[in-house]
Design a protein around this motif. Structure first.
Motif, PDB file in Angstrom:
ATOM      1  N   TYR A  59       5.252 -10.529 -15.964  1.00 18.94           N
ATOM      2  CA  TYR A  59       4.070 -10.830 -16.769  1.00 18.94           C
ATOM      3  C   TYR A  59       2.790 -10.615 -15.982  1.00 18.94           C
ATOM      4  CZ  TYR A  59       4.426 -15.379 -14.378  1.00 18.94           C
ATOM      5  OH  TYR A  59       4.515 -16.379 -13.431  1.00 18.94           O
ATOM      6  N   ASP A  60       1.696 -10.526 -16.726  1.00 17.09           N
ATOM      7  CA  ASP A  60       0.367 -10.403 -16.129  1.00 17.09           C
ATOM      8  C   ASP A  60      -0.100 -11.814 -15.795  1.00 17.09           C
ATOM      9  OD1 ASP A  60      -2.416 -10.246 -15.714  1.00 17.09           O
ATOM     10  OD2 ASP A  60      -2.568  -8.488 -17.006  1.00 17.09           O
ATOM     11  N   ALA A  61      -0.285 -12.082 -14.519  1.00 18.08           N
ATOM     12  CA  ALA A  61      -0.613 -13.440 -14.076  1.00 18.08           C
ATOM     13  C   ALA A  61      -2.021 -13.883 -14.471  1.00 18.08           C
ATOM     14  CB  ALA A  61      -0.444 -13.559 -12.569  1.00 18.08           C
ATOM     15  N   THR A  62      -2.870 -12.961 -14.941  1.00 21.74           N
ATOM     16  CA  THR A  62      -4.179 -13.372 -15.428  1.00 21.74           C
ATOM     17  C   THR A  62      -4.117 -13.801 -16.886  1.00 21.74           C
ATOM     18  OG1 THR A  62      -4.793 -11.111 -16.048  1.00 21.74           O
ATOM     19  CG2 THR A  62      -5.429 -11.864 -13.841  1.00 21.74           C
ATOM     20  N   ARG A  63      -3.055 -13.459 -17.570  1.00 18.77           N
ATOM     21  CA  ARG A  63      -2.914 -13.779 -19.002  1.00 18.77           C
ATOM     22  C   ARG A  63      -2.010 -14.989 -19.262  1.00 18.77           C
ATOM     23  NH1 ARG A  63      -6.922 -10.676 -20.921  1.00 18.77           N
ATOM     24  NH2 ARG A  63      -6.615  -8.501 -20.381  1.00 18.77           N
ATOM     25  N   THR A  64      -1.001 -15.168 -18.442  1.00 21.77           N
ATOM     26  CA  THR A  64      -0.081 -16.294 -18.606  1.00 21.77           C
ATOM     27  C   THR A  64       0.360 -16.747 -17.218  1.00 21.77           C
ATOM     28  OG1 THR A  64       1.877 -17.064 -19.791  1.00 21.77           O
ATOM     29  CG2 THR A  64       2.012 -14.880 -18.806  1.00 21.77           C
ATOM     30  N   CYS A  65       1.086 -17.857 -17.189  1.00 20.36           N
ATOM     31  CA  CYS A  65       1.530 -18.367 -15.891  1.00 20.36           C
ATOM     32  C   CYS A  65       2.904 -19.015 -16.038  1.00 20.36           C
ATOM     33  CB  CYS A  65       0.522 -19.360 -15.325  1.00 20.36           C
ATOM     34  SG  CYS A  65       0.342 -20.854 -16.292  1.00 20.36           S
ATOM     35  N   LEU A  66       3.482 -19.348 -14.934  1.00 15.39           N
ATOM     36  CA  LEU A  66       4.818 -19.933 -14.901  1.00 15.39           C
ATOM     37  C   LEU A  66       4.870 -21.261 -15.641  1.00 15.39           C
ATOM     38  CD1 LEU A  66       7.672 -19.500 -13.809  1.00 15.39           C
ATOM     39  CD2 LEU A  66       6.985 -20.751 -11.788  1.00 15.39           C
ATOM     40  N   ASP A  67       3.807 -22.063 -15.537  1.00 14.98           N
ATOM     41  CA  ASP A  67       3.798 -23.365 -16.202  1.00 14.98           C
ATOM     42  C   ASP A  67       3.912 -23.227 -17.718  1.00 14.98           C
ATOM     43  OD1 ASP A  67       3.606 -24.741 -13.803  1.00 14.98           O
ATOM     44  OD2 ASP A  67       1.411 -24.679 -13.822  1.00 14.98           O
ATOM     45  N   GLY A  68       3.236 -22.248 -18.287  1.00 22.77           N
ATOM     46  CA  GLY A  68       3.321 -22.025 -19.730  1.00 22.77           C
ATOM     47  C   GLY A  68       4.707 -21.589 -20.162  1.00 22.77           C
ATOM     48  N   ILE A  69       5.331 -20.764 -19.366  1.00 28.62           N
ATOM     49  CA  ILE A  69       6.679 -20.295 -19.681  1.00 28.62           C
ATOM     50  C   ILE A  69       7.680 -21.437 -19.547  1.00 28.62           C
ATOM     51  CG2 ILE A  69       8.523 -18.773 -18.876  1.00 28.62           C
ATOM     52  CD1 ILE A  69       6.230 -16.739 -18.264  1.00 28.62           C
ATOM     53  N   GLU A  70       7.526 -22.256 -18.497  1.00 27.46           N
ATOM     54  CA  GLU A  70       8.428 -23.401 -18.334  1.00 27.46           C
ATOM     55  C   GLU A  70       8.239 -24.431 -19.454  1.00 27.46           C
ATOM     56  OE1 GLU A  70       8.058 -24.865 -14.332  1.00 27.46           O
ATOM     57  OE2 GLU A  70       9.496 -23.391 -13.602  1.00 27.46           O
ATOM     58  N   ALA A  71       7.035 -24.536 -20.002  1.00 26.57           N
ATOM     59  CA  ALA A  71       6.811 -25.435 -21.139  1.00 26.57           C
ATOM     60  C   ALA A  71       7.591 -24.956 -22.357  1.00 26.57           C
ATOM     61  CB  ALA A  71       5.321 -25.521 -21.456  1.00 26.57           C
ATOM     62  N   LEU A  72       7.625 -23.645 -22.580  1.00 29.49           N
ATOM     63  CA  LEU A  72       8.419 -23.103 -23.683  1.00 29.49           C
ATOM     64  C   LEU A  72       9.910 -23.302 -23.441  1.00 29.49           C
ATOM     65  CD1 LEU A  72       6.524 -19.772 -24.435  1.00 29.49           C
ATOM     66  CD2 LEU A  72       6.603 -21.827 -25.849  1.00 29.49           C
ATOM     67  N   LEU A  73      10.347 -23.168 -22.197  1.00 33.25           N
ATOM     68  CA  LEU A  73      11.761 -23.412 -21.886  1.00 33.25           C
ATOM     69  C   LEU A  73      12.143 -24.855 -22.180  1.00 33.25           C
ATOM     70  CD1 LEU A  73      12.139 -21.459 -18.519  1.00 33.25           C
ATOM     71  CD2 LEU A  73      13.177 -20.870 -20.707  1.00 33.25           C
ATOM     72  N   SER A  74      11.313 -25.796 -21.743  1.00 37.48           N
ATOM     73  CA  SER A  74      11.636 -27.213 -21.972  1.00 37.48           C
ATOM     74  C   SER A  74      11.566 -27.570 -23.457  1.00 37.48           C
ATOM     75  CB  SER A  74      10.726 -28.115 -21.146  1.00 37.48           C
ATOM     76  OG  SER A  74       9.398 -28.000 -21.567  1.00 37.48           O
ATOM     77  N   LYS A  75      10.720 -26.889 -24.198  1.00 40.37           N
ATOM     78  CA  LYS A  75      10.652 -27.103 -25.657  1.00 40.37           C
ATOM     79  C   LYS A  75      11.994 -26.796 -26.318  1.00 40.37           C
ATOM     80  CE  LYS A  75       8.423 -25.035 -29.666  1.00 40.37           C
ATOM     81  NZ  LYS A  75       7.488 -23.990 -30.090  1.00 40.37           N
ATOM     82  N   HIS A  76      12.711 -25.834 -25.761  1.00 42.68           N
ATOM     83  CA  HIS A  76      14.026 -25.451 -26.293  1.00 42.68           C
ATOM     84  C   HIS A  76      15.172 -26.145 -25.573  1.00 42.68           C
ATOM     85  CE1 HIS A  76      12.804 -22.306 -29.112  1.00 42.68           C
ATOM     86  NE2 HIS A  76      11.799 -22.103 -28.265  1.00 42.68           N
ATOM     87  N   GLY A  77      14.863 -27.064 -24.684  1.00 46.35           N
ATOM     88  CA  GLY A  77      15.900 -27.809 -23.978  1.00 46.35           C
ATOM     89  C   GLY A  77      16.535 -27.056 -22.824  1.00 46.35           C
ATOM     90  N   VAL A  78      15.861 -26.023 -22.342  1.00 46.69           N
ATOM     91  CA  VAL A  78      16.371 -25.233 -21.217  1.00 46.69           C
ATOM     92  C   VAL A  78      15.779 -25.799 -19.932  1.00 46.69           C
ATOM     93  CG1 VAL A  78      16.475 -22.946 -20.169  1.00 46.69           C
ATOM     94  CG2 VAL A  78      16.557 -23.174 -22.657  1.00 46.69           C
ATOM     95  N   GLU A  79      16.657 -26.112 -18.985  1.00 42.43           N
ATOM     96  CA  GLU A  79      16.215 -26.666 -17.704  1.00 42.43           C
ATOM     97  C   GLU A  79      16.313 -25.621 -16.610  1.00 42.43           C
ATOM     98  OE1 GLU A  79      17.392 -30.587 -16.263  1.00 42.43           O
ATOM     99  OE2 GLU A  79      18.498 -30.763 -18.159  1.00 42.43           O
ATOM    100  N   VAL A  80      15.237 -25.530 -15.831  1.00 41.37           N
ATOM    101  CA  VAL A  80      15.272 -24.691 -14.638  1.00 41.37           C
ATOM    102  C   VAL A  80      16.080 -25.447 -13.590  1.00 41.37           C
ATOM    103  CG1 VAL A  80      13.869 -23.604 -12.856  1.00 41.37           C
ATOM    104  CG2 VAL A  80      13.040 -23.679 -15.202  1.00 41.37           C
TER     105      VAL A  80
END
Length: 124
Positions: A59-80
């Motif tokens: 991904y383009d780090a100026t447009r999105t970040c790891l925290d936003g992606i991890e928030a979507l993962l946790s929304k679906h019950g996926v744990e890193v």
């Protein structure tokens, strides 16, 4: 230099690649999370390898970040994964993402004087 096509909103200069290990108990909900992550603006690619339990992101780090992606993962019950290596990589990924975002916002500067014939730029 080879020019590759990227998705809308992705600049190759700010493109980062991330690999996150996912907990084994979350595998069933990963496809739904990947489908939603794939729609994020600034994401170039996302894939999941079931054998190694690794989520691969670009991904383009100026447009999105790891925290936003991890928030979507946790929304679906996926744990890193909570192992030390994954947590170490997450910290490094966050540092690099933040650095790229800060550099994109910073105004370029130079300590050298302009030579005659070049327009002078006013400093704020």
């Amino acid at each position: 230099m080879k020019h590759e096509e990227h998705r809308l909103g992705v600049s190759e200069v700010n493109l980062v690649v991330r690999h996150l290990k996912i907990e084994a108990n979350s595998v069933d909900t990963v496809p739904a999370a990947v489908e939603e992550i794939d729609k994020v603006y600034g994401l170039d690619s996302v894939s999941f390898d079931k054998q190694t339990l690794v989520l691969n992101l670009a991904y383009d780090a100026t447009r999105t970040c790891l925290d936003g992606i991890e928030a979507l993962l946790s929304k679906h019950g996926v744990e890193v994964s909570h192992d030390w290596w994954t947590r170490f990589k997450e910290g490094y990924y966050r540092f690099v993402d933040e650095n790229i975002q800060d550099n994109a916002k910073a105004e370029p500067w130079s300590c050298h004087e302009f030579t005659s014939g070049q327009p002078q730029r006013k400093r704020k």
